[in-house]
Design a protein around this motif. Structure first.
Motif: not given
Length: 341
Positions: A159-181
């Motif tokens: 995926p784009p920016l593959a080299e920039f992803y990182r893992c930090d402390e997990a907080l109380d939320y879940v994430f969904l990035p995507s086109r809304m269709e």
């Protein structure tokens, strides 16, 4: 090599195909190839415009346009993969799904029924001329074999920016990035947010035709304290949201490939997906890199509660996802090597 890459142009519609195409061109140029891009203006309606573009692409010979030698043509999308060149490599993102897995059969309009037959014939005819055929996932490869009897080698890309992803402390939320269709099924996640019992917030990010409908659902169901919708999410913010989330929800219906799954794994986060989600299932097994649930609000809600109640398990699933991503050698070096050999 002198290469032409063909792809569609869909003004003001940006998604995975846009990043796929741009990533390939950048990777080819970075490795010393001379690349020209040929973008075909594509519109979904009226159906007659699709037929006109098919006919034009099939007659377009790119062997030596204006007397300029071209070593190879790489095509990514319908109907551009109908162009002619003796060394034509096709890397299929997906076919015209409206006449394949999304086809309504007898309920389709007469225009779509006619287009169904034309496109099936077109794909069999023009893809048979290709020197080599790849698909961007096993799911797309399976469709090609099922509907057209054409074998294609799955070829994954980062995926784009593959080299920039990182893992930090997990907080109380879940994430969904995507086109809304509709095919991305944010509505299923919003219904699930009404059901999960844990104090977890759902962060949705993206634009699309269902953005306002999703916002209205949140307001009408008093979910403002449980759901956040971000229309604009710059890269730095998206990377941070991945890094700190408890997990990622990605429940599309029969996705071709799906960057979200790969982005989650690069951030070492577990993925909640569905048994009919297609592409994500090539990277997520139930209870290993995340949870695979039935496509119901209750199934997703239960999975979110499991992530929250067992953070050690969530962390281990995320780490396993990252490890298995790295084992697959998903890289542009691999892609360019296969497409240009």
């Amino acid at each position: 090599m002198r290469l032409i890459v063909t792809v569609n142009a869909t003004p003001f519609l940006t998604g995975g195909a846009t990043y796929h195409f741009a990533g390939l061109v950048d990777a080819l140029q970075a490795r010393g190839h001379e690349v020209e891009t040929l973008r075909f203006p594509f519109t979904f309606h009226p159906e007659a415009s699709i037929e006109r573009l098919m006919n034009w692409c099939e007659t377009l010979d790119l062997t030596a346009p204006n007397g300029q030698h071209v070593d190879k043509v790489i095509s990514l999308q319908f109907p551009g993969y109908g162009v002619r060149h003796p060394h034509h490599v096709v890397w299929v993102m997906h076919q015209h799904r409206a006449v394949y897995d999304l086809y309504a059969g007898e309920d389709a309009s007469p225009e779509v029924q006619r287009l169904h037959d034309l496109i099936h014939d077109y794909d069999k005819r023009v893809l048979a001329r290709a020197e080599r055929i790849f698909a961007n996932s096993r799911n797309v490869s399976t469709r090609l074999l099922r509907y057209n009897g054409i074998a294609a080698e799955p070829l994954y890309h980062p995926p784009p920016l593959a080299e920039f992803y990182r893992c930090d402390e997990a907080l109380d939320y879940v994430f969904l990035p995507s086109r809304m269709e509709a095919l991305k099924r944010q509505d299923l996640v919003l219904e699930a947010a009404k059901l999960w019992r844990s104090p977890v917030i759902c962060v949705l990010a993206g634009r699309g035709g269902l953005l306002e409908q999703n916002r209205q659902f949140v307001a009408e169901n008093d979910l403002g304290g449980k759901v956040v919708i971000l229309e604009d999410c710059p890269d730095a913010e998206k990377l941070a949201l991945y890094a700190n989330c408890l997990g990622v929800i990605y429940p599309p219906r029969d996705e071709d490939y799906g960057y979200v799954t790969l982005e989650a794994q690069l951030a070492a986060k577990p993925v909640i997906t569905c048994a009919d989600s297609g592409g994500p299932l090539e990277f997520v097994a139930d209870g290993e890199e995340g949870f695979v649930v039935e496509p119901t609000a209750q199934g997703i809600a239960d999975a979110v509660d499991r992530l929250w109640s067992d953070r050690a398990k969530a962390r281990d699933m995320g780490r396993l996802g990252l490890a298995r991503y790295l084992e697959r050698d998903i890289s542009w070096d691999t892609v360019v090597g296969r497409l240009t050999e």
